[in-house]
Design a protein around this motif. Sequence first.
Motif, mmCIF file in Angstrom:
data_model
loop_
_atom_site.group_PDB
_atom_site.id
_atom_site.type_symbol
_atom_site.label_atom_id
_atom_site.label_comp_id
_atom_site.label_asym_id
_atom_site.label_seq_id
_atom_site.Cartn_x
_atom_site.Cartn_y
_atom_site.Cartn_z
ATOM 1 N N ALA A 388 0.797 -12.741 -8.007
ATOM 2 C CA ALA A 388 1.727 -11.624 -8.107
ATOM 3 C C ALA A 388 2.597 -11.553 -6.860
ATOM 4 C CB ALA A 388 0.959 -10.316 -8.288
ATOM 5 N N SER A 389 3.845 -11.127 -7.047
ATOM 6 C CA SER A 389 4.768 -10.952 -5.927
ATOM 7 C C SER A 389 4.654 -9.518 -5.420
ATOM 8 C CB SER A 389 6.204 -11.234 -6.368
ATOM 9 O OG SER A 389 6.333 -12.566 -6.795
ATOM 10 N N PHE A 390 4.574 -9.363 -4.105
ATOM 11 C CA PHE A 390 4.508 -8.032 -3.517
ATOM 12 C C PHE A 390 5.152 -8.060 -2.143
ATOM 13 C CE2 PHE A 390 0.553 -10.220 -2.465
ATOM 14 C CZ PHE A 390 0.492 -10.073 -1.089
ATOM 15 N N GLU A 391 5.440 -6.872 -1.646
ATOM 16 C CA GLU A 391 6.035 -6.701 -0.323
ATOM 17 C C GLU A 391 5.046 -5.966 0.555
ATOM 18 O OE1 GLU A 391 9.776 -4.276 1.748
ATOM 19 O OE2 GLU A 391 9.467 -4.265 -0.417
ATOM 20 N N THR A 392 4.840 -6.456 1.761
ATOM 21 C CA THR A 392 3.917 -5.831 2.703
ATOM 22 C C THR A 392 4.698 -4.972 3.685
ATOM 23 O OG1 THR A 392 2.376 -7.685 2.542
ATOM 24 C CG2 THR A 392 2.135 -6.222 4.435
ATOM 25 N N ARG A 393 4.289 -3.731 3.822
ATOM 26 C CA ARG A 393 4.914 -2.817 4.784
ATOM 27 C C ARG A 393 3.842 -2.285 5.719
ATOM 28 N NH1 ARG A 393 9.185 0.873 1.208
ATOM 29 N NH2 ARG A 393 10.328 -0.881 0.275
ATOM 30 N N SER A 394 4.189 -2.150 6.985
ATOM 31 C CA SER A 394 3.210 -1.675 7.963
ATOM 32 C C SER A 394 3.920 -0.866 9.031
ATOM 33 C CB SER A 394 2.459 -2.848 8.597
ATOM 34 O OG SER A 394 3.363 -3.732 9.239
ATOM 35 N N LEU A 395 3.164 -0.012 9.697
ATOM 36 C CA LEU A 395 3.653 0.766 10.828
ATOM 37 C C LEU A 395 3.162 0.114 12.106
ATOM 38 C CD1 LEU A 395 3.061 4.460 9.667
ATOM 39 C CD2 LEU A 395 5.257 3.377 10.086
ATOM 40 N N ASN A 396 4.082 -0.155 13.027
ATOM 41 C CA ASN A 396 3.668 -0.738 14.299
ATOM 42 C C ASN A 396 3.254 0.369 15.253
ATOM 43 O OD1 ASN A 396 6.050 0.403 15.190
ATOM 44 N ND2 ASN A 396 7.196 -1.528 15.139
#
Length: 649
Positions: A388-396
Amino acid sequence: MLRFSLPPTPCAATSQQCLPLNLIVPHSFLKLRRSSLLPQCTISAPPHCPLQLYRCAFVKASQDSVSTHVNEVEEGEFNDELQKLLVLLPDGMRERLDVHLELNQLVEIVMDLGRRPLARFPSGDFVLSDNPITLKDINHATSLVGEFTDDNRAGISRTLHRISAIRNRKGMIVGLTCRVGRAISGSANLLRDLVEAGASLLLIGPPGVGKTTIIREVARILADDLKKRVMIVDTSNEIGGDGDVPHSGIGTARRMQVPNPDMQHKVLIEAVENHMPQIIVIDEIGTQLEAAAASTIAQRGIQLVATAHGVTIENLMMNPSLEMLVGGIQSVTLGDEEASRRGGQKTVLERKGPATFTCGVEIVSKSEMRIHHSLEATVDALLSGKPASFETRSLNSASSVEETPMPLGKFSDYANIQKNAEDIIESLMETEKETDDYSFDVLDEESIVPRVPICLFAYGILEISVVQAMKKLRLDHAFRLTDNISEAYAFLALHSKLKKNPRIQAAAKSQGKPIHVLKTSSLTQIAKLLRVILAEHDGAAENLQSQENKSKSLEELDALEEARLAIEQEVIPEGRPVDLLPRPVHIILSQMVFVREYQLSYEKVGDEPNVHLRILPFHADIVDPVSNDTGDDEGGLQNGVLRLPLLPV
């Protein structure tokens, strides 16, 4: 009063001005001013100072001041709410907890009858007292909270804390889990663009990862910032807090309480029919009735934001109660031709209908999420065995958002890459022009046609497929299908069917007939097999080899064109992997070389006869594919056809 002064600056202005706050600060500051969170502020401009200059200086100073002030206000409010929870503890335990260095990171307090009380922090458990909890301690705590409902949960009025009870077989409370609730401003920043775009969000994550905190902030953003009509269906008063007056953390969003967890699906429908919301926020969808109610609401054009317990989307797909949220899963039986085209089993799993939610969000931790922008596409990919295609988002560490979209970077020299790839195809096409006119499916007039049709016995292969291959080769007068084994010149059998029926092998052995085995019943494989039989029958092997060489060249051209379209229309623009059709080994090697021209990675997947190439949306490490695949050519396959030796009589 806060007063900001600027040094004198020479300019055309000659008069000193004093502007009130509501003339020069953004809307967000005005809201703070109106809510009395910010003291009265004025700014005095020195003579000869333009309005624009000191306005910018004031706004920057105001931002720093407001940010500090808001943080102090939020921290003060949380400390007040935390003290309401600590009151549940006996004095000695509360005093010991008050001096703990990580008090503001407190997760929950556990009190079990006859055991030492524990305070749980991210760093570990902390023992509050060496004395075990008594029934008096538990009764003291329960007397200060609201009434426990059927789900054994209670709360403290105007707070977000949750008190969960453990009962014995007689219904007496013998344990308490006092979980700290927080309204964290900015906790939904990673999802703000999706919320503003009107997407329906399904948040998935294990307990304690922060799902409720995020949807509480989402509800506030929708209600306060986007001015939407938001209705929260609060299962156990975790989103809006306990009591009749909801917590300020949800902003101006409205809240409907659920009197009994078993009635949540009815409250959902009631919210839509009675209160005309634009968005409905749901916490903890856990039953099939609730999933069905959410699906009904989505079909009415209402935006949904909800949570569900799980780690990944696959967990929901395997949960019979919640699979409706992702569209439902059904078993489908394929026809022979479709199964052969897909190269898999005849019974497959497919999505039953549209998904209830637009996007799926897998919460990995409090600072990292995986965004599935199309929940339906993710489900379809997982059911077909593709990644599956997904986007990873994170807070630095600086609380700024870091986005990692599809794992495909930008190509610095894409024009040259594309030109090199096109040159490969053009060179193959030039090679074809130099050869005689030839059709992949049709044998030319030099082919030797027998005077008497060759009789074939087909087992496990549709007769219509064999007839269609004959017609495409214009050899329908050279072959004839028969049901009489003794009359047949050779057997055509599908490998998966033949190995299950030893009687057919025994019959062929007794009659002295050769068995030609196909791994798949595709028209291409059947056509190749017919050429092999024709060559063996009439001794036209040399002519057949010439035709096969032309055939392989055209098949290679077709395979490379397939790879080019996949790369330029799916892999690069969409950033998702693409599986190519199964091909012979020498064709797959050509595809590998071709994919390398685009600087992409690839992998061979599947088992015989369905070995194929998967093009990945990653930059490639330059490796010679031929050197990595110098093993067996086709594992005993000749022209893609596995042929058993002549069985002795």
